[in-house]
Design a protein around this motif. Structure first.
Motif, PDB file in Angstrom:
ATOM      1  N   LEU A 186      -2.510   8.696  -7.593  1.00  0.00           N
ATOM      2  CA  LEU A 186      -2.625   8.298  -6.086  1.00  0.00           C
ATOM      3  C   LEU A 186      -3.374   7.574  -6.368  1.00  0.00           C
ATOM      4  O   LEU A 186      -3.476   6.452  -5.950  1.00  0.00           O
ATOM      5  CB  LEU A 186      -2.936   9.576  -5.882  1.00  0.00           C
ATOM      6  CG  LEU A 186      -2.624   8.994  -3.610  1.00  0.00           C
ATOM      7  CD1 LEU A 186      -1.892   9.480  -3.682  1.00  0.00           C
ATOM      8  CD2 LEU A 186      -3.590  10.529  -3.777  1.00  0.00           C
ATOM      9  N   GLY A 222       3.213   1.596  -3.432  1.00  0.00           N
ATOM     10  CA  GLY A 222       1.884   2.426  -4.787  1.00  0.00           C
ATOM     11  C   GLY A 222       1.192   3.462  -4.012  1.00  0.00           C
ATOM     12  O   GLY A 222       1.040   4.809  -4.867  1.00  0.00           O
ATOM     13  N   PHE A 223       0.873   4.168  -2.799  1.00  0.00           N
ATOM     14  CA  PHE A 223       0.771   5.654  -2.184  1.00  0.00           C
ATOM     15  C   PHE A 223       1.860   6.697  -2.925  1.00  0.00           C
ATOM     16  O   PHE A 223       1.850   7.482  -3.116  1.00  0.00           O
ATOM     17  CB  PHE A 223       0.758   5.256  -1.077  1.00  0.00           C
ATOM     18  CG  PHE A 223      -0.187   6.868  -0.308  1.00  0.00           C
ATOM     19  CD1 PHE A 223      -1.486   7.601  -0.472  1.00  0.00           C
ATOM     20  CD2 PHE A 223       0.630   7.225  -0.440  1.00  0.00           C
ATOM     21  CE1 PHE A 223      -1.479   8.503   0.028  1.00  0.00           C
ATOM     22  CE2 PHE A 223       0.915   8.634   0.398  1.00  0.00           C
ATOM     23  CZ  PHE A 223      -0.327   9.488   0.451  1.00  0.00           C
ATOM     24  N   LEU A 235       0.854  -1.098   0.406  1.00  0.00           N
ATOM     25  CA  LEU A 235       0.567   0.023  -0.077  1.00  0.00           C
ATOM     26  C   LEU A 235       0.929   1.170   0.000  1.00  0.00           C
ATOM     27  O   LEU A 235       0.547   2.236  -0.579  1.00  0.00           O
ATOM     28  CB  LEU A 235      -0.841  -0.591   1.242  1.00  0.00           C
ATOM     29  CG  LEU A 235      -2.311  -0.693   0.902  1.00  0.00           C
ATOM     30  CD1 LEU A 235      -3.444  -0.975   2.749  1.00  0.00           C
ATOM     31  CD2 LEU A 235      -3.629   0.028   0.414  1.00  0.00           C
ATOM     32  N   LEU A 236       2.104   1.156   1.096  1.00  0.00           N
ATOM     33  CA  LEU A 236       2.693   2.015   0.762  1.00  0.00           C
ATOM     34  C   LEU A 236       3.457   3.563  -0.193  1.00  0.00           C
ATOM     35  O   LEU A 236       3.629   3.471  -0.690  1.00  0.00           O
ATOM     36  CB  LEU A 236       3.441   2.620   1.716  1.00  0.00           C
ATOM     37  CG  LEU A 236       3.444   2.548   3.641  1.00  0.00           C
ATOM     38  CD1 LEU A 236       4.033   2.420   4.501  1.00  0.00           C
ATOM     39  CD2 LEU A 236       1.735   4.226   3.685  1.00  0.00           C
ATOM     40  N   TYR A 263       1.832   9.581  -5.231  1.00  0.00           N
ATOM     41  CA  TYR A 263       1.678  10.645  -4.948  1.00  0.00           C
ATOM     42  C   TYR A 263       2.664  11.301  -5.727  1.00  0.00           C
ATOM     43  O   TYR A 263       2.875  11.818  -6.924  1.00  0.00           O
ATOM     44  CB  TYR A 263       1.790  10.652  -3.666  1.00  0.00           C
ATOM     45  CG  TYR A 263       2.026  12.387  -2.947  1.00  0.00           C
ATOM     46  CD1 TYR A 263       0.838  13.058  -3.195  1.00  0.00           C
ATOM     47  CD2 TYR A 263       3.291  12.592  -2.486  1.00  0.00           C
ATOM     48  CE1 TYR A 263       0.979  14.277  -2.358  1.00  0.00           C
ATOM     49  CE2 TYR A 263       3.344  13.688  -2.313  1.00  0.00           C
ATOM     50  CZ  TYR A 263       2.649  15.216  -2.254  1.00  0.00           C
ATOM     51  OH  TYR A 263       2.560  16.060  -1.831  1.00  0.00           O
ATOM     52  N   GLY A 323      -1.201  -1.063  -5.799  1.00  0.00           N
ATOM     53  CA  GLY A 323      -0.807  -1.534  -4.530  1.00  0.00           C
ATOM     54  C   GLY A 323      -0.882  -2.779  -3.199  1.00  0.00           C
ATOM     55  O   GLY A 323      -0.521  -3.505  -2.858  1.00  0.00           O
ATOM     56  N   LEU A 324      -2.252  -2.423  -3.407  1.00  0.00           N
ATOM     57  CA  LEU A 324      -3.481  -3.014  -2.282  1.00  0.00           C
ATOM     58  C   LEU A 324      -3.115  -4.582  -2.813  1.00  0.00           C
ATOM     59  O   LEU A 324      -2.919  -5.402  -2.026  1.00  0.00           O
ATOM     60  CB  LEU A 324      -4.306  -2.414  -2.016  1.00  0.00           C
ATOM     61  CG  LEU A 324      -5.112  -3.468  -1.429  1.00  0.00           C
ATOM     62  CD1 LEU A 324      -5.004  -3.649   0.285  1.00  0.00           C
ATOM     63  CD2 LEU A 324      -6.738  -2.412  -2.012  1.00  0.00           C
ATOM     64  N   THR A 361      -2.632   3.211  -5.712  1.00  0.00           N
ATOM     65  CA  THR A 361      -2.900   2.132  -4.330  1.00  0.00           C
ATOM     66  C   THR A 361      -3.520   1.610  -4.540  1.00  0.00           C
ATOM     67  O   THR A 361      -2.953   0.305  -3.603  1.00  0.00           O
ATOM     68  CB  THR A 361      -3.254   3.634  -3.067  1.00  0.00           C
ATOM     69  OG1 THR A 361      -3.079   4.849  -2.970  1.00  0.00           O
ATOM     70  CG2 THR A 361      -4.162   3.443  -2.001  1.00  0.00           C
TER      71      THR A 361
END
Length: 100
Positions: free
Chosen positions: A72, A54-55, A51-52, A59, A79-80, A76
């Protein structure tokens, strides 16, 4: 003291020592519990890391291109998905290890 008496006392002493060692030995259930907790933390960390990452990528791309929420949100979710995929692979690896 005769030799048979001494050997009898020695065998009793050895038996008592073994009983005390067995009492103080760690139990297998506790080791399994800690092992399961370690696996659970590993899976949580893999999900959060996905998650981080991907975020952060989303961003960064939004700042670079000036399109704030598009990348974003997209990265995200990617990433999830990547975190869940890695978690499933880890669960399969753990399950395979338990079957052996």
């Amino acid at each position: 003291m005769t030799d048979p008496e001494q050997s009898e006392r020695m065998s009793q002493l050895e038996k008592r020592i073994e009983e005390l060692k067995a009492k103080d030995a760690p139990k297998a259930h506790q080791e399994e519990h800690y092992s399961q907790a370690q696996h659970a933390w590993r899976m949580v960390i893999e999900l959060v890391a996905g998650l981080l990452i991907g975020f952060g990528m989303g961003y960064g791309l939004d700042v670079l291109f000036g399109t704030m929420p598009i990348f974003l949100v997209l990265f995200t979710f990617l990433g999830l998905a990547a975190g869940v995929k890695v978690m499933i692979a880890s669960a399969a690896e753990i399950q395979k290890g338990k079957e052996e």
